[in-house]
Motif scaffolding. Sequence first.
Motif, PDB file in Angstrom:
ATOM      1  N   THR A 145       0.852  -1.182   0.000  1.00  0.00           N
ATOM      2  CA  THR A 145       0.000   0.000   0.000  1.00  0.00           C
ATOM      3  C   THR A 145       0.886   1.230   0.000  1.00  0.00           C
ATOM      4  N   GLY A 146       0.411   2.271  -0.661  1.00  0.00           N
ATOM      5  CA  GLY A 146       1.138   3.529  -0.567  1.00  0.00           C
ATOM      6  C   GLY A 146       1.010   4.124   0.820  1.00  0.00           C
ATOM      7  N   SER A 147       0.036   3.646   1.579  1.00  0.00           N
ATOM      8  CA  SER A 147      -0.361   4.097   2.918  1.00  0.00           C
ATOM      9  C   SER A 147      -1.287   5.300   2.788  1.00  0.00           C
ATOM     10  N   ALA A 148      -1.610   5.930   3.899  1.00  0.00           N
ATOM     11  CA  ALA A 148      -2.639   6.966   3.932  1.00  0.00           C
ATOM     12  C   ALA A 148      -2.286   8.147   3.033  1.00  0.00           C
ATOM     13  N   VAL A 149      -3.287   8.631   2.308  1.00  0.00           N
ATOM     14  CA  VAL A 149      -3.124   9.812   1.457  1.00  0.00           C
ATOM     15  C   VAL A 149      -3.346  11.062   2.301  1.00  0.00           C
ATOM     16  N   ASN A 150      -2.355  11.952   2.292  1.00  0.00           N
ATOM     17  CA  ASN A 150      -2.457  13.229   2.991  1.00  0.00           C
ATOM     18  C   ASN A 150      -2.124  14.343   2.001  1.00  0.00           C
ATOM     19  N   VAL A 151      -2.056  15.581   2.470  1.00  0.00           N
ATOM     20  CA  VAL A 151      -1.796  16.682   1.536  1.00  0.00           C
ATOM     21  C   VAL A 151      -0.894  17.732   2.184  1.00  0.00           C
ATOM     22  N   GLY A 152       0.120  18.137   1.436  1.00  0.00           N
ATOM     23  CA  GLY A 152       1.028  19.180   1.893  1.00  0.00           C
ATOM     24  C   GLY A 152       0.923  20.390   0.987  1.00  0.00           C
ATOM     25  N   CYS A 153       1.044  21.580   1.560  1.00  0.00           N
ATOM     26  CA  CYS A 153       0.861  22.816   0.791  1.00  0.00           C
ATOM     27  C   CYS A 153       2.000  23.802   1.042  1.00  0.00           C
ATOM     28  N   SER A 154       2.215  24.623   0.053  1.00  0.00           N
ATOM     29  CA  SER A 154       3.078  25.792   0.189  1.00  0.00           C
ATOM     30  C   SER A 154       2.163  27.004   0.296  1.00  0.00           C
TER      31      SER A 154
END
Length: 356
Positions: A145-154
């Motif tokens: 699994t790629g594991s949990a999808v999260n999101v990072g921002c600039s």
Amino acid sequence: MLKFRNLAAGLAVAASLALPAAAETVIYYSHNASAKGTIPTTLNWYKDRVAELSAGDIRIELQWGSALFKATAAVQGIGDGVAEAGTVIAAYFQKEMAAYSLANLPISGSNAWVALKAADKFMRSDPQIAEHLAKSNLVYIGTFTGSAVNVGCSGDPIRSVDDIAGKKIRGTGVYGKVFGELGATRVNLSVFEAYQALDTGLIDCTQGYTYVVPALKWNEVMDNYTVLNWGQVGGVGFFMNKQFFDDLSQSERDILVQAGAEMADVYGRIVTGFNAKVLAGMRSGAGEHPIEVIDLSAEDTAKLNAAAGPFIEEWKDNAASVGLDPVALMASFEAAVEEYTAEFEAQGYPWDRATN
């Protein structure tokens, strides 16, 4: 008497030398990426485990970097016997991997071990999955699994679902589509292009997995990171050429399947450890470029799940189009998720449990 014994021993040695050596079973495995990372670490474990269980009679030859075929040709490459086995990314094969693609939907939650165990049980439990894979001359061995999808921002962070609208975001599968439905502008880039895109302002945010943040140096261009507590891309697995597999002895098949089943715990420990270490570092403010970590609320995660509904219906239609029963498959997968969620809540991770 001594001379006779020596003569008899000599004849026995000569006879043994005349016998053919026991044949070694060699399995060539094609992986689409480099020899570094969570999946390669697990594949090397699998290689050693199979050698151990077979007393060296089965040897896995790992081929890296799409040396034998590209990721987009994996189903045909394995099915045609270009390699006896390899990594298959379900997202590239919506028809051939219709059942397995269920692991790419936000159904298993954010716990990597739960998702791995559920997907593994699901792929082994329903005869219709094996029958469908057989049409491509494939056998399922184990899952990643790629594991949990999260999101990072600039720049401005995503603190709630309302903050998604207006963002330029590189998405991941269904998770990117859901962000698009919630008002984000989706930008089609590979995971390896996200660093430069964040740095230049081509995108505001990128979805991804926690362990890739330092690996791809996203931590240098991100200001914040939102833990979505949502779902995973789990349709990445180990498949084998069915004709080759069927021609093996029962003991050889048992060894390959046993090591494949054990792999979920091994990979779960590896990817969970990597993610925990990286996230702890970000929460502590370590590094030259501090990153704010935000945990999305349960209410907002529920909104994300609701927005994913139409894409789950799309999966059902696709599964039905290739002769699978989507209702039965969904029930089987959800039951497995419930089983391993309950086990985790009661006992924790298997590698943390006390042993007698």
